[in-house]
Design an enzyme around this catalytic site. Structure first.
Site, short mmCIF file in Angstrom:
data_model
loop_
_atom_site.label_atom_id
_atom_site.label_comp_id
_atom_site.label_asym_id
_atom_site.label_seq_id
_atom_site.Cartn_x
_atom_site.Cartn_y
_atom_site.Cartn_z
N GLU A 32 0.86 -1.20 0.00
CA GLU A 32 0.00 0.00 0.00
C GLU A 32 0.89 1.24 0.00
O GLU A 32 1.81 1.35 0.81
CB GLU A 32 -0.93 -0.04 1.23
CG GLU A 32 -1.76 1.22 1.43
CD GLU A 32 -2.60 1.62 0.23
OE1 GLU A 32 -3.44 0.81 -0.21
OE2 GLU A 32 -2.42 2.75 -0.30
N GLY A 38 -7.71 1.92 1.62
CA GLY A 38 -7.90 2.56 0.32
C GLY A 38 -8.87 3.73 0.35
O GLY A 38 -9.13 4.32 1.40
N ILE A 39 -9.39 4.06 -0.83
CA ILE A 39 -10.30 5.20 -0.96
C ILE A 39 -11.57 4.97 -0.14
O ILE A 39 -12.03 5.86 0.57
CB ILE A 39 -10.67 5.44 -2.45
CG1 ILE A 39 -9.41 5.78 -3.26
CG2 ILE A 39 -11.72 6.54 -2.60
CD1 ILE A 39 -8.72 7.05 -2.85
N CYS A 40 -12.14 3.79 -0.24
CA CYS A 40 -13.43 3.51 0.42
C CYS A 40 -13.41 3.91 1.89
O CYS A 40 -14.26 4.68 2.33
CB CYS A 40 -13.75 2.02 0.27
SG CYS A 40 -15.12 1.49 1.31
N ALA A 186 -23.57 8.91 -8.20
CA ALA A 186 -23.63 8.74 -6.74
C ALA A 186 -22.78 9.79 -6.02
O ALA A 186 -23.21 10.37 -5.02
CB ALA A 186 -23.17 7.35 -6.37
N ALA A 271 -17.60 15.66 -10.40
CA ALA A 271 -17.95 14.26 -10.12
C ALA A 271 -18.45 13.63 -11.42
O ALA A 271 -19.60 13.23 -11.54
CB ALA A 271 -19.02 14.19 -9.04
N VAL A 272 -17.55 13.62 -12.40
CA VAL A 272 -17.94 13.18 -13.75
C VAL A 272 -17.37 11.79 -14.07
O VAL A 272 -17.07 11.48 -15.22
CB VAL A 272 -17.51 14.20 -14.83
CG1 VAL A 272 -18.26 15.51 -14.66
CG2 VAL A 272 -16.00 14.44 -14.80
N HIS A 445 -44.03 -7.13 10.52
CA HIS A 445 -44.86 -5.93 10.60
C HIS A 445 -44.67 -5.28 11.96
O HIS A 445 -44.66 -5.99 12.97
CB HIS A 445 -46.33 -6.30 10.41
CG HIS A 445 -47.25 -5.14 10.59
ND1 HIS A 445 -47.40 -4.17 9.61
CD2 HIS A 445 -48.05 -4.75 11.63
CE1 HIS A 445 -48.27 -3.25 10.04
NE2 HIS A 445 -48.66 -3.57 11.26
#
Ligand code: NAD
Length: 466
Positions: A32, A38-40, A186, A271-272, A445
């Site tokens: 790493e 990472g990004i997540c 998203a 954000a493309v 329910h």
């Protein structure tokens, strides 16, 4: 051989693959260059959910009267909101370090490059601490992820000041008074939702003719309406011609329906879409096939170069953390000769805006385009007891069935908590359920999930509460 498996990149694709490899008895290392997870974990899924939670609570505090409650002096401390999000990321980053240790996976901090060798390419690592280390394994898995796409020719390039990607948008000094979000996928929609919740004046620009264009058309339409009610503004079918900036902010020239328009804001978020991290890995010299910034693989993640695999974002769409983890496990089990079948599960998608959006499988239009005869069910949350009691009546569940076989082809939801419910339909699709099993399932329910049952019943003219 130093290792059986070396994984490059420790996002949800890489670290999960490494843990599965260790479970299967492989001597495993993970390389790493930045942060474990990472990004997540560090700059994506998790810290954005933390921000969105703060935004959601703050917005809800402004609508308490309908619940018989009131609050005075509603305010937020932006720095603390961001610090909470960073703290959440740090906790999970530490969690991955713990898991690596627990599974006896060697973590090598540095930047990896591949060199021709056998039975798999050699991994040459420029170590963070200085110097380099060369390691050899029987199998190498590239899980280097992806990053935000920039379009420098028209000024859509992050500068860390007035033009942000998700990275800068996660740690700003303050919420901008006005914000333009370019792209309504998203990432764009989640940041638009967050900053709007804190009171920013937000305009979203989308090149296609509807927002969230990968979703079912009815969901896009309902989302547009709900977001507008919250004060978000949209320009759809609008192409950005140029972004320019000065001291006061950004100016965006756009063209829509033959007309040009100029919009100004303090800040723009780009954000493309994303591009795969395929550079400087030595892939070209190895003869690895790369298409549109992504490594081409077969269903098992094999690249065609002996011993070299790729998984997750770097191996192409859908660019989702859970798809990366799923591919990682599949790839390692394939290496172990286990003949895995887990890629037969459809990949659900979730957007954590207010309202939330979640889907799995084919949209109605996609099913029809495949020539399938469909039965479609819909059930609105405004009819539903738990949603009415919770004050969450916005949205619906839509289900698409194959009219011939009864197979569930897709499910599409918008509303409160739908990101927690979509998994019910995902399990159903993985088990190749038809309307019969879904109808025969007993739903508790009162829960919002009953709307999933009603939507199924509606597709066959049997809904109870419509
Ligand atoms: P995306 O591809 O999902 O959306 C980008 C949008 O920008 C598209 O609708 C596209 O039509 C539009 N666009 C492209 N160029 C444009 C232009 N010049 N002007 C106006 N609009 C333009 O990409 P994203 O939102 O950046 O996200 C990247 C990936 O990460 C996606 O695959 C997404 O699903 C994933 N992601 C998922 C989550 C989640 O699951 N909650 C969160 C973040 C990111």
């Amino acid at each position: 051989m130093d290792f059986d498996v070396i994984v490059i990149g420790s996002g949800p694709g890489g670290y999960v693959a490494a843990i599965r490899a260790a479970q299967l008895g492989f001597k495993t290392a993970i390389v790493e260059r930045e942060l474990l997870g990472g990004i997540c974990l560090n700059w994506g899924c998790i810290p954005t959910k933390a921000l969105l939670k703060s935004g959601e609570l703050y917005e809800q505090l402004g609508h308490l009267e309908s619940y018989g409650l009131s609050v005075t002096g509603r305010s937020y401390d932006f720095d603390k909101v961001v610090q909470r999000s960073r703290g959440v990321a740090k906790t999970l980053n530490g969690g991955v370090a713990f898991l690596m240790k627990k599974n006896k996976i060697e973590v090598i901090e540095g930047t990896a490059k591949l060199e021709k060798s056998s039975p798999a390419p050699k991994v040459v690592i420029a170590l963070k601490a200085g110097g380099s280390r060369t390691v050899q394994a029987k199998n190498v898995i590239v899980a280097t992820g992806a990053r935000a796409r920039a379009i420098p020719s028209i000024g859509l390039e992050p500068d860390g000041d007035k033009v942000w990607t998700y990275r800068e948008a996660l740690v700003p000094k303050s919420a901008p008074e006005s914000l333009i979000v370019i792209g309504s996928g998203a990432i764009g929609i989640e940041f638009a939702s967050f900053f709007r919740a804190l009171g920013s004046d937000v305009t979203v620009i989308e090149a296609l003719d509807r927002i969230l264009p990968v979703e079912d058309e009815e969901v896009s339409k309902a989302a547009h309406k709900s977001f507008e009610k919250r004060g978000l503004k949209f320009r759809v079918a609008a192409s950005v011609k140029k972004l320019t900036k000065d001291k006061s902010g950004v100016t965006i020239e756009l063209e829509s329906g033959g007309k040009t328009e100029s919009l100004k804001a303090d800040v723009a978020i780009v954000a493309v879409g994303i591009v795969g991290n395929v550079e400087n890995l030595g892939l070209e010299a190895l003869g690895v096939k790369i298409e549109k910034t992504h490594i081409v693989t077969d269903d098992n993640g094999a690249t065609g170069v002996a011993g070299l695999y790729a998984i997750g974002d770097v191996a192409g769409p859908p660019w989702l953390a859970h798809k990366a983890s799923h591919e990682g496990i599949h790839c390692v089990e394939h290496i172990a000769g286990l003949k895995p079948t887990n890629l037969h599960s459809p990949v659900p998608g979730c957007t954590y805006s207010t309202p939330q959006i979640a889907s799995v499988g084919l949209t109605e239009a996609q099913a029809k385009a495949k020539g399938l005869d469909v039965k479609v069910g819909r059930y609105p949350f405004k009819n539903h007891g738990k949603n009415i009691a919770s004050g969450e009546t916005d949205g619906f569940v839509k289900t698409v069935f194959d009219a011939k076989t009864g197979a569930l082809l897709g499910a599409h939801m918008i509303g409160a908590e739908v990101t927690e419910m979509i998994q019910g339909f995902t399990i159903a699709m993985t088990m190749e359920a038809t309307e019969a099993e879904l109808m025969a399932t007993c739903f508790p329910h009162p829960t919002m999930s009953e709307a999933m049952h009603e939507s199924t019943l509606d597709a066959y003219g049997r809904a109870i509460h419509i």
